[in-house]
Design an enzyme around this catalytic site. Structure first.
Site, PDB file in Angstrom:
ATOM      1  N   GLN A 111       1.901 137.300  28.921  1.00 11.26           N
ATOM      2  CA  GLN A 111       0.562 137.713  29.339  1.00 11.26           C
ATOM      3  C   GLN A 111      -0.073 138.686  28.337  1.00 11.26           C
ATOM      4  O   GLN A 111      -1.292 138.684  28.153  1.00 11.26           O
ATOM      5  CB  GLN A 111       0.649 138.348  30.733  1.00 11.26           C
ATOM      6  CG  GLN A 111      -0.650 138.329  31.518  1.00 11.26           C
ATOM      7  CD  GLN A 111      -0.931 137.003  32.207  1.00 11.26           C
ATOM      8  OE1 GLN A 111      -0.043 136.428  32.826  1.00 11.26           O
ATOM      9  NE2 GLN A 111      -2.150 136.508  32.102  1.00 11.26           N
ATOM     10  N   LYS A 114      -1.503 136.417  25.616  1.00 11.41           N
ATOM     11  CA  LYS A 114      -2.525 135.544  26.207  1.00 11.41           C
ATOM     12  C   LYS A 114      -3.806 136.337  26.447  1.00 11.41           C
ATOM     13  O   LYS A 114      -4.895 135.927  26.069  1.00 11.41           O
ATOM     14  CB  LYS A 114      -1.991 134.996  27.534  1.00 11.41           C
ATOM     15  CG  LYS A 114      -2.927 134.038  28.236  1.00 11.41           C
ATOM     16  CD  LYS A 114      -2.532 133.790  29.691  1.00 11.41           C
ATOM     17  CE  LYS A 114      -1.121 133.271  29.840  1.00 11.41           C
ATOM     18  NZ  LYS A 114      -0.892 132.690  31.186  1.00 11.41           N
ATOM     19  N   LYS A 126       2.721 141.510  35.146  1.00 11.04           N
ATOM     20  CA  LYS A 126       3.030 140.393  36.056  1.00 11.04           C
ATOM     21  C   LYS A 126       3.863 140.920  37.202  1.00 11.04           C
ATOM     22  O   LYS A 126       4.572 141.914  37.056  1.00 11.04           O
ATOM     23  CB  LYS A 126       3.826 139.323  35.300  1.00 11.04           C
ATOM     24  CG  LYS A 126       3.753 137.951  35.935  1.00 11.04           C
ATOM     25  CD  LYS A 126       2.543 137.189  35.464  1.00 11.04           C
ATOM     26  CE  LYS A 126       2.389 135.880  36.196  1.00 11.04           C
ATOM     27  NZ  LYS A 126       1.342 135.036  35.580  1.00 11.04           N
ATOM     28  N   GLY A 165      -3.405 135.674  41.323  1.00 10.62           N
ATOM     29  CA  GLY A 165      -2.437 134.698  41.816  1.00 10.62           C
ATOM     30  C   GLY A 165      -1.591 134.103  40.708  1.00 10.62           C
ATOM     31  O   GLY A 165      -1.837 134.299  39.519  1.00 10.62           O
ATOM     32  N   ASP A 166      -0.560 133.409  41.105  1.00 12.46           N
ATOM     33  CA  ASP A 166       0.260 132.568  40.231  1.00 12.46           C
ATOM     34  C   ASP A 166       0.918 131.590  41.205  1.00 12.46           C
ATOM     35  O   ASP A 166       0.391 131.399  42.317  1.00 12.46           O
ATOM     36  CB  ASP A 166       1.284 133.433  39.459  1.00 12.46           C
ATOM     37  CG  ASP A 166       1.967 132.668  38.322  1.00 12.46           C
ATOM     38  OD1 ASP A 166       1.409 132.597  37.236  1.00 12.46           O
ATOM     39  OD2 ASP A 166       3.074 132.112  38.536  1.00 12.46           O
TER      40      ASP A 166
HETATM   41  O1  2IT Z   1      -0.490 133.025  34.117  1.00  8.78           O
HETATM   42  C1  2IT Z   1      -1.657 133.467  34.279  1.00  8.78           C
HETATM   43  O2  2IT Z   1      -2.399 133.689  33.330  1.00  8.78           O
HETATM   44  C2  2IT Z   1      -2.110 133.700  35.647  1.00  8.78           C
HETATM   45  N1  2IT Z   1      -1.355 133.433  36.569  1.00  8.78           N
HETATM   46  C3  2IT Z   1      -3.465 134.261  35.915  1.00  8.78           C
HETATM   47  C4  2IT Z   1      -3.462 135.747  35.738  1.00  8.78           C
HETATM   48  C5  2IT Z   1      -4.744 136.434  36.139  1.00  8.78           C
HETATM   49  O3  2IT Z   1      -4.721 137.675  36.143  1.00  8.78           O
HETATM   50  O4  2IT Z   1      -5.736 135.788  36.445  1.00  8.78           O
END
Ligand code: 2IT
Length: 454
Positions: A111, A114, A126, A165-166
């Site tokens: 993350q 990303k 996370k 979410g995830d």
């Molecule tokens: O893996 C990801 O980028 C997500 N699950 C979304 C994370 C977010 O904060 O919208």
């Protein structure tokens, strides 16, 4: 020993029981070699990589809740606040039975890069819990979410850490958590993203990840002289990412021919190309059964292949996909799957899920000329729209659907461009995997160096 190798050895020793975390650290640090080599002394002295690989903070907590029989259940909740160099921690919550620190840390580490790639001011984090939402009643889900946030609320906030979410966490769960946060704190704040529209959610956030993946794939194909229009595409999963992906493939004139679940995969020769079929994916997901087989009962031209992965479509049928989009879970493409993909003659894989390809399989695909769009670049549209949602909430305003799509499209085009340019600069070739790692890293590294030893 090079600085990268030195740090890799230390990270392996310190986190020996967390294979998923080690996998992503190895993949990322290996790509960064040329950048690190150019600044080896400076970075080594600042222990930059050691700091990058150590979460700023990790919280583990008890989540007690009462099930429908009056029995108290106990789960374990987590939040890893990995890196706040370029913004407040941002990243999803995953509720799944296999959640443990190794999974949360792999996702949190990914993350960081990303979020940096989106160009927006968000750090990496996370969280989640080893809770299995499948088969739970609505009341059980609510009580679990309330208990989870009753501890987590003290660690999050719109300018400190903003979860979303995830897997296992959608708008319903976010709603229960938002309600409990508001009840405890008395604050109406954009502390969570992925909210429903009536209370601060962003129009377009639900489909943002899938839409972004397909826009990214479009850029990837364009850079290689191909057009996404008219292409046959095999995807895995049938959840949030897969749904948005199928819908956007339809919008851009490509044909999505597969979806998959833990029970097997569906091949639909007509394509998942009508509004009815795309809406049905949502129904499948909402059923809480975690199976995709019923699709073939509803649409009889489609065929269900039990116990198999979607990549086998090139062996099981005469369909030869032009593009694969894994959109389910981590490590769903192993070496033998990579081999099947290469044998099918396919030239493009674009990762919708987080780390769907093992490092071995990734190397095999790339060594055999397959262009891979890495997850941290390709699926960044979800978190990018989360950041737009944060801005919407902070500005006490509402953004329009079309404006969100326009911004998201521009962000995905830009991520592809940054990854491509970084790979051309450092490796003299088009390698989005390495390029994305470098482009994501540079901004975070510069911010960390500027902020001193913290
Ligand atoms: O893996 C990801 O980028 C997500 N699950 C979304 C994370 C977010 O904060 O919208």
């Amino acid at each position: 020993m090079s600085y990268v190798d030195e740090v890799l050895a230390k990270v392996k020793e310190k986190n020996a029981n967390e294979p998923e975390f080690l996998q992503t650290v190895e993949e990322v640090l290996t790509s960064l070699r040329p950048v690190i080599e150019q600044n080896e002394e400076k970075y080594r002295k600042a222990a930059l990589l050691e700091r990058l690989c150590e979460p700023e903070r990790g919280i583990s907590f008890r989540v007690p809740w009462v099930d429908d029989n009056g029995q108290v259940q106990v789960n374990r909740g987590y939040r890893y606040q990995f890196n706040s160099a370029i913004g407040p921690y941002k990243g999803g919550l995953r509720f799944a039975p296999n959640v443990y620190p190794g999974i949360i840390k792999f996702l949190g580490f990914e993350q960081i890069f990303k979020n940096s790639l989106t160009g927006l001011p968000i750090g990496g984090g996370k969280g989640g819990a080893d809770f299995d939402p499948n088969g739970k009643s609505d009341g059980e889900i609510m009580r679990f979410c309330q208990s989870f946030i009753t501890e987590l609320y003290r660690h999050i906030g719109p300018d400190t850490d903003v979860p979303a979410g995830d897997l296992g966490v959608g708008a319903r769960e976010i709603g229960y958590m938002f309600g409990q946060y508001k009840k405890i704190t008395g604050l109406y704040q954009g502390v969570l993203t992925g909210k429903d529209i009536p209370y601060g959610g962003l129009l377009g956030r639900t489909e943002a990840t899938g839409f972004g993946v397909v826009w990214f794939a479009e850029e990837m194909l364009k850079a290689n002289g191909e057009d996404i229009k008219g292409k046959t595409v095999a995807i895995s999963g049938f959840g949030n990412v897969a749904w948005g992906t199928a819908w956007q493939l339809q919008r851009l004139g490509a044909k999505c021919v597969t979806i998959s679940g833990p029970d097997g995969y569906i091949y639909d020769p007509d394509g998942i190309s009508t509004d009815e079929k795309i809406a049905y994916m949502l129904e499948l997901r909402a059923s809480g059964k975690n199976i995709c087989a019923p699709y073939a009962e509803k649409f009889p031209n489609a065929k269900f292949f039990p116990g198999k992965k979607a990549w086998n479509v090139s062996k099981d049928t005469d369909c030869k996909p032009d593009l694969y989009i894994p959109s389910a879970l981590q490590n769903e493409i192993h070496l033998e799957d990579a081999n099947t993909i290469v044998e099918s003659g396919c030239k493009f894989v674009c990762e919708g899920a987080n780390m769907p390809t093992t490092n071995e399989a990734l190397a095999y695909l790339q060594d055999n000329g397959v262009i891979v769009g890495p997850a941290k670049a390709a699926n960044a549209g979800g978190v990018a729209c989360s950041c737009i949602e944060m801005g919407q909430n902070a500005g006490h305003t509402v953004f329009q659907h079309e404006d969100v799509y326009e911004q998201l499209h521009a962000i995905m085009v830009n991520i592809h461009k940054s990854a491509m340019e970084a790979s051309l600069k450092y490796f003299g070739k088009y390698d989005l995997v390495k390029g994305a790692n470098i482009a994501g890293f540079e901004k975070v590294a510069d911010a960390m160096m500027a902020q001193g030893v913290v």
